[in-house]
Design a protein around this motif. Structure first.
Motif, PDB file in Angstrom:
ATOM      1  N   CYS A  72      37.674  33.815 -20.061  1.00  0.00           N
ATOM      2  CA  CYS A  72      39.098  33.981 -20.313  1.00  0.00           C
ATOM      3  C   CYS A  72      39.574  35.277 -19.669  1.00  0.00           C
ATOM      4  O   CYS A  72      38.788  36.209 -19.468  1.00  0.00           O
ATOM      5  N   PRO A  73      40.863  35.356 -19.338  1.00  0.00           N
ATOM      6  CA  PRO A  73      41.380  36.579 -18.711  1.00  0.00           C
ATOM      7  C   PRO A  73      41.456  37.732 -19.704  1.00  0.00           C
ATOM      8  O   PRO A  73      41.725  37.529 -20.893  1.00  0.00           O
ATOM      9  N   VAL A  74      41.222  38.942 -19.217  1.00  0.00           N
ATOM     10  CA  VAL A  74      41.278  40.147 -20.046  1.00  0.00           C
ATOM     11  C   VAL A  74      42.171  41.167 -19.358  1.00  0.00           C
ATOM     12  O   VAL A  74      41.953  41.519 -18.198  1.00  0.00           O
ATOM     13  N   LYS A  75      43.187  41.630 -20.084  1.00  0.00           N
ATOM     14  CA  LYS A  75      44.060  42.684 -19.581  1.00  0.00           C
ATOM     15  C   LYS A  75      43.771  43.961 -20.343  1.00  0.00           C
ATOM     16  O   LYS A  75      43.649  43.945 -21.572  1.00  0.00           O
ATOM     17  N   LEU A  76      43.654  45.068 -19.623  1.00  0.00           N
ATOM     18  CA  LEU A  76      43.396  46.371 -20.229  1.00  0.00           C
ATOM     19  C   LEU A  76      44.664  47.206 -20.194  1.00  0.00           C
ATOM     20  O   LEU A  76      45.345  47.277 -19.161  1.00  0.00           O
ATOM     21  N   LEU A  77      44.976  47.835 -21.323  1.00  0.00           N
ATOM     22  CA  LEU A  77      46.088  48.777 -21.385  1.00  0.00           C
ATOM     23  C   LEU A  77      45.519  50.162 -21.646  1.00  0.00           C
ATOM     24  O   LEU A  77      44.823  50.375 -22.641  1.00  0.00           O
ATOM     25  N   ALA A  78      45.807  51.098 -20.759  1.00  0.00           N
ATOM     26  CA  ALA A  78      45.242  52.446 -20.843  1.00  0.00           C
ATOM     27  C   ALA A  78      45.868  53.241 -21.978  1.00  0.00           C
ATOM     28  O   ALA A  78      46.967  52.943 -22.451  1.00  0.00           O
ATOM     29  N   ALA A  79      45.139  54.261 -22.412  1.00  0.00           N
ATOM     30  CA  ALA A  79      45.617  55.154 -23.479  1.00  0.00           C
ATOM     31  C   ALA A  79      46.501  56.236 -22.870  1.00  0.00           C
ATOM     32  O   ALA A  79      46.152  57.408 -22.832  1.00  0.00           O
ATOM     33  N   LYS A  80      47.660  55.830 -22.397  1.00  0.00           N
ATOM     34  CA  LYS A  80      48.591  56.776 -21.789  1.00  0.00           C
ATOM     35  C   LYS A  80      49.911  56.719 -22.542  1.00  0.00           C
ATOM     36  O   LYS A  80      50.342  55.642 -22.936  1.00  0.00           O
ATOM     37  N   PRO A  81      50.551  57.876 -22.768  1.00  0.00           N
ATOM     38  CA  PRO A  81      50.153  59.244 -22.396  1.00  0.00           C
ATOM     39  C   PRO A  81      48.841  59.646 -23.071  1.00  0.00           C
ATOM     40  O   PRO A  81      48.504  59.152 -24.140  1.00  0.00           O
ATOM     41  N   THR A  82      48.105  60.559 -22.441  1.00  0.00           N
ATOM     42  CA  THR A  82      46.777  60.920 -22.914  1.00  0.00           C
ATOM     43  C   THR A  82      46.749  62.160 -23.790  1.00  0.00           C
ATOM     44  O   THR A  82      45.740  62.445 -24.422  1.00  0.00           O
ATOM     45  N   ALA A  83      47.837  62.911 -23.846  1.00  0.00           N
ATOM     46  CA  ALA A  83      47.847  64.110 -24.696  1.00  0.00           C
ATOM     47  C   ALA A  83      47.803  63.715 -26.164  1.00  0.00           C
ATOM     48  O   ALA A  83      48.127  62.593 -26.535  1.00  0.00           O
ATOM     49  N   THR A  84      47.383  64.652 -27.001  1.00  0.00           N
ATOM     50  CA  THR A  84      47.300  64.372 -28.434  1.00  0.00           C
ATOM     51  C   THR A  84      48.603  64.756 -29.122  1.00  0.00           C
ATOM     52  O   THR A  84      49.447  65.435 -28.555  1.00  0.00           O
ATOM     53  N   GLY A  85      48.743  64.285 -30.360  1.00  0.00           N
ATOM     54  CA  GLY A  85      49.930  64.606 -31.133  1.00  0.00           C
ATOM     55  C   GLY A  85      50.714  63.366 -31.493  1.00  0.00           C
ATOM     56  O   GLY A  85      50.642  62.343 -30.797  1.00  0.00           O
ATOM     57  N   PRO A  86      51.476  63.405 -32.581  1.00  0.00           N
ATOM     58  CA  PRO A  86      52.184  62.219 -33.065  1.00  0.00           C
ATOM     59  C   PRO A  86      53.237  61.697 -32.094  1.00  0.00           C
ATOM     60  O   PRO A  86      53.425  60.486 -31.979  1.00  0.00           O
ATOM     61  N   ILE A  87      53.925  62.569 -31.384  1.00  0.00           N
ATOM     62  CA  ILE A  87      54.955  62.107 -30.448  1.00  0.00           C
ATOM     63  C   ILE A  87      54.311  61.358 -29.283  1.00  0.00           C
ATOM     64  O   ILE A  87      54.765  60.285 -28.864  1.00  0.00           O
ATOM     65  N   THR A  88      53.214  61.918 -28.774  1.00  0.00           N
ATOM     66  CA  THR A  88      52.488  61.255 -27.687  1.00  0.00           C
ATOM     67  C   THR A  88      51.973  59.894 -28.135  1.00  0.00           C
ATOM     68  O   THR A  88      52.078  58.897 -27.400  1.00  0.00           O
ATOM     69  N   ARG A  89      51.410  59.834 -29.347  1.00  0.00           N
ATOM     70  CA  ARG A  89      50.906  58.548 -29.843  1.00  0.00           C
ATOM     71  C   ARG A  89      52.039  57.542 -29.985  1.00  0.00           C
ATOM     72  O   ARG A  89      51.866  56.351 -29.715  1.00  0.00           O
ATOM     73  N   ALA A  90      53.199  58.014 -30.417  1.00  0.00           N
ATOM     74  CA  ALA A  90      54.345  57.117 -30.565  1.00  0.00           C
ATOM     75  C   ALA A  90      54.741  56.521 -29.212  1.00  0.00           C
ATOM     76  O   ALA A  90      54.998  55.309 -29.104  1.00  0.00           O
ATOM     77  N   PHE A  91      54.792  57.352 -28.177  1.00  0.00           N
ATOM     78  CA  PHE A  91      55.127  56.848 -26.838  1.00  0.00           C
ATOM     79  C   PHE A  91      54.064  55.848 -26.355  1.00  0.00           C
ATOM     80  O   PHE A  91      54.391  54.834 -25.737  1.00  0.00           O
ATOM     81  N   ARG A  92      52.801  56.156 -26.632  1.00  0.00           N
ATOM     82  CA  ARG A  92      51.728  55.240 -26.220  1.00  0.00           C
ATOM     83  C   ARG A  92      51.893  53.886 -26.904  1.00  0.00           C
ATOM     84  O   ARG A  92      51.779  52.831 -26.268  1.00  0.00           O
ATOM     85  N   GLU A  93      52.159  53.904 -28.223  1.00  0.00           N
ATOM     86  CA  GLU A  93      52.304  52.641 -28.942  1.00  0.00           C
ATOM     87  C   GLU A  93      53.514  51.854 -28.456  1.00  0.00           C
ATOM     88  O   GLU A  93      53.474  50.628 -28.379  1.00  0.00           O
ATOM     89  N   MET A  94      54.605  52.551 -28.124  1.00  0.00           N
ATOM     90  CA  MET A  94      55.779  51.857 -27.595  1.00  0.00           C
ATOM     91  C   MET A  94      55.464  51.232 -26.236  1.00  0.00           C
ATOM     92  O   MET A  94      55.879  50.102 -25.939  1.00  0.00           O
ATOM     93  N   ARG A  95      54.727  51.973 -25.404  1.00  0.00           N
ATOM     94  CA  ARG A  95      54.360  51.437 -24.086  1.00  0.00           C
ATOM     95  C   ARG A  95      53.496  50.200 -24.231  1.00  0.00           C
ATOM     96  O   ARG A  95      53.712  49.185 -23.553  1.00  0.00           O
ATOM     97  N   HIS A  96      52.513  50.258 -25.136  1.00  0.00           N
ATOM     98  CA  HIS A  96      51.663  49.094 -25.385  1.00  0.00           C
ATOM     99  C   HIS A  96      52.482  47.928 -25.911  1.00  0.00           C
ATOM    100  O   HIS A  96      52.266  46.770 -25.515  1.00  0.00           O
ATOM    101  N   THR A  97      53.429  48.215 -26.809  1.00  0.00           N
ATOM    102  CA  THR A  97      54.242  47.146 -27.395  1.00  0.00           C
ATOM    103  C   THR A  97      55.049  46.414 -26.329  1.00  0.00           C
ATOM    104  O   THR A  97      55.079  45.170 -26.295  1.00  0.00           O
ATOM    105  N   PHE A  98      55.698  47.155 -25.431  1.00  0.00           N
ATOM    106  CA  PHE A  98      56.486  46.523 -24.373  1.00  0.00           C
ATOM    107  C   PHE A  98      55.588  45.709 -23.436  1.00  0.00           C
ATOM    108  O   PHE A  98      55.977  44.631 -22.973  1.00  0.00           O
ATOM    109  N   ALA A  99      54.375  46.205 -23.168  1.00  0.00           N
ATOM    110  CA  ALA A  99      53.442  45.474 -22.304  1.00  0.00           C
ATOM    111  C   ALA A  99      53.010  44.169 -22.968  1.00  0.00           C
ATOM    112  O   ALA A  99      52.878  43.130 -22.298  1.00  0.00           O
ATOM    113  N   ILE A 100      52.793  44.209 -24.278  1.00  0.00           N
ATOM    114  CA  ILE A 100      52.402  42.996 -25.002  1.00  0.00           C
ATOM    115  C   ILE A 100      53.545  41.987 -25.015  1.00  0.00           C
ATOM    116  O   ILE A 100      53.337  40.783 -24.840  1.00  0.00           O
ATOM    117  N   ILE A 101      54.774  42.465 -25.202  1.00  0.00           N
ATOM    118  CA  ILE A 101      55.936  41.565 -25.174  1.00  0.00           C
ATOM    119  C   ILE A 101      56.047  40.880 -23.812  1.00  0.00           C
ATOM    120  O   ILE A 101      56.302  39.665 -23.723  1.00  0.00           O
TER     121      ILE A 101
END
Length: 409
Positions: A72-101
């Protein structure tokens, strides 16, 4: 049924991605379900989302990969932005969410299967798309409990996600008190399925690791299997065993696993001059884990978050006298464990921190072979009656997915 399967890039899947060969370790409910779904062409596509702490693939980029051995096909989504902190994690989760949509719009699945590592995306998808969403919870951890009461904005977002109109929730029964958390976290009309993990079919296996064959046949082997981390109780195991082996030098420790405390634990044995009384194995092929358990006389689990892990279920299936902590009734941890394993077939200590209790339990069992044998036989009988094979366990999950996929919402 056409499934879009979204999960975090677990460490047990990283090596497969790095080598482009499907050879997963750990997370059996993840990889076994993917394998089962992939047996039918075009039934599943997979998205693996990298989060924090990836050491094998630190420079991962968004990409599509073909893994030898996985159909089966596998798509990888990178952990970007890579900096730590809650704001960075929020941007990463939003980026992943849009990619999944975007992936949903391209593949047009009849069901989205998404894990807790992508809970933000799960909440958005369930609330704003018409495709049914199955939310997967692997167990409950302190941060998940704290999210239900904390006033922090991020935890308010989590509560909003948990209350989303999921078509269903599948939760692993790992002894972590999932029942109480699910009642508090989810929308009351969300269908919930709590499932024990499976075990492999019972087979006689003499595939022993060379280091295990070096252990004296007369030694009483005391085994720990799991990550060498604070939450698993490895420090307490080490301290109690070191005290016990000074009083009974017929004991031999077997520690299977790796983690951040590995060096510290090895140093403790070296400094005590007792390194010859312990065998460390970072990892074992699955077949050799079974044989290692069959060589064990006493099995100790001190997981602070629940003691129905895969390793513990396998120890039950093999049949080993077990020591583990009492249930934490106030948060529901190990109430399910107590229900599954009667008191006569397990030695329970007050807590994972009960060093005297752990030491005494080791010495008592070491001096009573008949009791060890009765406990081992009893727990093996329970496993045979109450634990399903992995094939049956995965088929059960697929039936749930098919029912959701085929239902009108």
């Amino acid at each position: 049924m056409k499934v879009l399967y979204v999960a975090r890039l677990f460490s047990g899947l990283e090596l497969s991605v790095a080598s482009k060969i499907w050879q997963p370790t750990g997370v059996p409910t993840i990889y076994r379900l993917i394998e089962a779904l992939a047996q039918q062409p075009d039934q599943v596509s997979v998205i693996l989302c990298a989060k924090d702490g990836h050491t094998v693939l630190p420079d991962l980029e968004d990409s599509c990969v073909k893994l030898e051995g996985l159909n089966c096909p596998v798509k990888l989504l990178a952990a970007k932005p890579t900096a730590t902190g809650p704001i960075t994690r929020a941007f990463r989760e939003m980026r992943h969410t849009f990619a999944i949509i975007r992936a949903v719009r391209r593949s047009k699945p009849t069901l989205i299967y998404i894990d807790h590592g992508n809970v933000w995306a799960a909440g958005v998808l369930a609330r704003f798309l018409r495709v049914p969403v199955l939310f997967r919870v692997m167990g409950v951890y302190p941060a998940m409990r704290n999210a239900l009461v904390s006033g922090k904005f991020a935890n308010k977002v989590l509560r909003w996600c948990y209350k989303s109109p999921f078509a269903g929730v599948i939760c692993t029964q790992d002894g972590s008190g999932v029942e109480l958390w699910l009642r508090r976290a989810l929308h009351p009309r969300t269908p919930v399925h709590i499932l024990l993990n499976g075990v492999d079919e019972a087979k006689e296996n003499n595939d022993f690791h060379p280091e295990i064959t070096k252990i004296s046949r007369n030694a009483i082997v005391v085994t720990f299997v799991g990550k060498l981390e604070e939450a698993k109780g490895i420090e307490e195991f080490s301290a109690a065993f070191l005290t016990a082996v000074r009083k009974n030098q017929n004991l031999h420790g077997l520690i299977i696993g790796s983690g951040s405390l590995e060096g510290k634990i090895k140093d403790q044995f070296d400094e005590a001059g007792l390194s010859s009384y312990v065998t460390f194995l970072k990892r074992l092929p699955h077949s050799q884990v079974h044989s290692a358990l069959s060589r064990s006389d006493i099995y100790i689990s001190l997981n602070r978050y629940g003691n129905l892990s895969n390793a513990n279920l396998e120890a039950m299936r093999v049949g080993v006298a077990m020591i583990m902590p009492e249930a934490q009734e106030e948060i529901g941890v190990d109430l399910a464990t107590d229900e599954l394993i009667p008191s006569e077939y397990v030695v329970r200590v007050k807590s994972s921190n009960d060093l005297l209790g752990i030491e005494k339990s080791i010495l008592d069992l070491a001096s009573d072979k008949e009791r060890r044998q009765l406990m081992a036989a009893g727990i093996k009988k329970i496993a045979g009656a109450k634990l399903d094979s992995w094939k049956k366990r995965i088929n059960c999950e697929i039936e749930i997915l098919e029912k959701i996929s085929n239902s009108d919402r």
